[in-house]
Motif scaffolding. Sequence first.
Motif, short mmCIF file in Angstrom:
data_model
loop_
_atom_site.label_atom_id
_atom_site.label_comp_id
_atom_site.label_asym_id
_atom_site.label_seq_id
_atom_site.Cartn_x
_atom_site.Cartn_y
_atom_site.Cartn_z
N PRO A 4 0.78 -1.37 -0.26
CA PRO A 4 0.07 0.16 -0.17
C PRO A 4 0.93 1.31 0.02
N TYR A 5 0.46 2.31 -0.82
CA TYR A 5 1.22 3.52 -0.85
C TYR A 5 1.36 4.15 0.53
N HIS A 6 0.58 3.99 1.28
CA HIS A 6 0.91 4.75 2.78
C HIS A 6 1.94 3.94 3.51
N ASP A 7 2.10 2.55 3.12
CA ASP A 7 3.28 1.75 3.88
C ASP A 7 4.67 2.51 3.40
N MET A 8 4.62 2.74 1.95
CA MET A 8 5.92 3.34 1.46
C MET A 8 6.06 4.73 2.08
N GLU A 9 5.10 5.54 2.26
CA GLU A 9 5.17 6.86 2.92
C GLU A 9 5.67 6.59 4.43
N GLU A 10 5.25 5.68 4.95
CA GLU A 10 5.80 5.42 6.42
C GLU A 10 7.17 5.12 6.31
N GLU A 11 7.55 4.42 5.24
CA GLU A 11 9.00 4.25 5.22
C GLU A 11 9.95 5.14 4.80
N GLY A 12 9.45 6.34 4.40
CA GLY A 12 9.94 7.64 4.05
C GLY A 12 10.34 7.61 2.31
N ILE A 13 9.43 6.86 1.64
CA ILE A 13 9.72 6.64 0.20
C ILE A 13 8.39 7.41 -0.57
N LEU A 14 8.71 8.23 -1.59
CA LEU A 14 7.47 8.63 -2.25
C LEU A 14 7.71 8.27 -3.71
N ALA A 15 6.78 8.28 -4.60
CA ALA A 15 7.12 7.76 -5.91
C ALA A 15 6.44 8.86 -6.81
N PRO A 16 6.85 10.12 -7.00
CA PRO A 16 6.59 10.92 -7.65
C PRO A 16 6.45 10.84 -9.48
N VAL A 17 5.47 11.29 -10.13
CA VAL A 17 5.37 10.81 -11.54
C VAL A 17 6.77 11.70 -12.37
N THR A 18 7.42 10.91 -13.04
CA THR A 18 8.32 11.83 -13.86
C THR A 18 7.97 11.90 -15.34
N SER A 19 6.85 10.96 -15.88
CA SER A 19 6.27 11.02 -17.01
C SER A 19 4.93 10.40 -17.04
N ILE A 20 4.08 11.01 -18.00
CA ILE A 20 2.58 10.64 -17.99
C ILE A 20 2.23 10.91 -19.34
N GLU A 21 1.38 9.85 -19.92
CA GLU A 21 0.95 10.20 -21.20
C GLU A 21 -0.47 9.48 -21.32
N ALA A 22 -1.30 10.20 -22.28
CA ALA A 22 -2.60 9.50 -22.44
C ALA A 22 -3.11 9.49 -24.09
#
Length: 142
Positions: A44-62
């Motif tokens: 779960p993303y909140h588990d990553m945040e609790e570990e001090g890790i984020l996952a920002p978007v570096t590229s997106i396409e649609a």
Amino acid sequence: MMINETEIPVRYAETDQMGVVYHANYFIWCEVGRTALMAQLGIPYHDMEEEGILAPVTSIEASYKAPAKFGDTVTVQTRVASYNGLRVTYSYEISAGERLCMTGKSEHVLVDADRFRPRSMKKKYPHWHQVYEKAVQSFSHP
């Protein structure tokens, strides 16, 4: 194959004056699908945040195929398309019934929340690394 399917009812507030879903809302739905897939994978993303890790978007396409409209229920299909230990690319298909509305991808890099420096999932979180390796292999070899 590891695919998450999330259903989202289209709300009136998500449509524009033409009565179709405003294009930026598809990105919000991709985020809903991505976080649901992560939870399905056991990260779960909140588990990553609790570990001090984020996952920002570096590229997106649609790529928009057909409009979704108020009253539709869209299905967001999310998969891990590629992963290299640092970057993760998710692919998305958003449909309203049989109508394909959008396909897309988003790339994310793992960073330390304090300094915003890239972090290797492979080195720091080997269990997460194994989960993502398995997810991308299931995408590549159904």
